[in-house]
Scaffold this active site. Structure first.
Site, mmCIF file in Angstrom:
data_model
loop_
_atom_site.group_PDB
_atom_site.id
_atom_site.type_symbol
_atom_site.label_atom_id
_atom_site.label_comp_id
_atom_site.label_asym_id
_atom_site.label_seq_id
_atom_site.Cartn_x
_atom_site.Cartn_y
_atom_site.Cartn_z
ATOM 1 C CG ASP A 111 -18.373 -0.593 7.783
ATOM 2 O OD1 ASP A 111 -17.349 -1.238 7.465
ATOM 3 O OD2 ASP A 111 -19.177 -0.978 8.658
ATOM 4 C CG ASN A 159 -11.096 0.347 9.897
ATOM 5 O OD1 ASN A 159 -12.145 0.940 9.641
ATOM 6 N ND2 ASN A 159 -10.748 -0.762 9.274
ATOM 7 C CD GLU A 197 -7.794 -3.321 3.298
ATOM 8 O OE1 GLU A 197 -6.610 -3.314 3.646
ATOM 9 O OE2 GLU A 197 -8.663 -4.019 3.862
ATOM 10 C CG ASP A 251 -5.354 -2.751 -0.972
ATOM 11 O OD1 ASP A 251 -5.837 -3.840 -0.619
ATOM 12 O OD2 ASP A 251 -4.830 -1.948 -0.191
ATOM 13 C CB ILE A 252 -8.829 1.465 0.327
ATOM 14 C CG1 ILE A 252 -10.126 1.242 -0.455
ATOM 15 C CG2 ILE A 252 -8.845 2.846 0.983
ATOM 16 C CD1 ILE A 252 -11.380 1.252 0.412
#
Length: 239
Positions: free
Chosen positions: A106, A97, A132, A89-90
């Site tokens: 993106d 964002n 993500e 997971d980022i």
């Protein structure tokens, strides 16, 4: 008795939408006579490939990942070879964002996906399973190798400098990783295996993010559900 149905002539197929989808995706159309058997087979193969991939990253999508995970569960139960599932997971992706816009988000997702794909083996399955969120299936993966590859992925992502253009400073990011081994020789389930890896991912986040937490690979980690599944299989074999 009803007469057998006649085969549909290839030229009667309405393929305009299918061809449009493939062209929009940048897929190569078959180099064969249109509506010939090789051409039609190429169109079918291209559509299957398109339906199995994530549009943004080109990685395997969630549907294909779940199918691959089911196959790996069966393979481990038959062969006893170790296999590792990593969930990634980022970290703090929402902030990317919010501060830089979804186009920047993106770019981050693409950069992370490329780093992951370049770090693992060709035999491993890398998937984007959510916004993500990523997952990797590593078949025939000894415990020592799993720890090393998880840390290698984490370090490679941390070293990224993602260009936004327009004179803006490059973005950096980190990921949290959780991993669990499939119990050898035990008939597990994709749900149980995924839940185990998810628990380790939550632990990585709770401990500060930007780290890899892997479940120990020992027999005592076989759950009650998995023992029940193994007992049921053994009973069926003896009947």
């Amino acid at each position: 008795m009803d007469a057998p149905h006649s085969l549909i002539a290839a030229h009667q197929l309405r393929l305009d939408l299918a061809l449009q989808l493939l062209q929009q995706a940048g897929a190569m159309l078959p180099d064969a006579e249109p509506y010939s058997e090789p051409w039609l087979q190429g169109i079918v193969d291209a559509l299957c490939d398109l339906s199995s991939k994530d549009a943004l990253t080109g990685l395997v999508n969630r549907r294909s990942f779940e199918m691959a995970l089911g196959r790996e569960v069966d393979r481990v139960a038959r062969s006893g070879e170790p296999a590792l599932l990593l969930m990634l997971d980022i970290d703090h992706f929402k902030a990317v964002n919010d501060q830089h816009g979804h186009a920047a988000g993106d770019l981050v997702i693409r950069a992370v996906s490329q780093s992951i794909a370049q770090t693992v083996r060709p035999m491993d399955t890398v998937a984007r399973i959510g916004g993500e969120e990523f997952a990797i299936i590593l078949p025939n993966c000894p415990t020592s190798f799993g720890v090393v590859v998880a840390e290698r992925i984490r370090q490679r992502v941390q070293a990224l400098a993602i260009s936004l253009g327009g004179g803006q400073p490059p973005l950096t990011c980190t990921i949290s990783i959780g991993g669990a081994f499939a119990p050898q020789w035990v008939r597990s389930s994709t749900l149980i295996w995924t839940e185990r890896a998810d628990r380790q991912l939550y632990r990585a986040k709770a401990e500060g993010r930007n780290r890899a937490c892997l479940e120990s690979h020992v027999d005592s980690l076989v759950s009650a559900e998995e023992k029940g599944m193994l007992f049921a299989v053994t009973q069926q074999d003896s009947e």
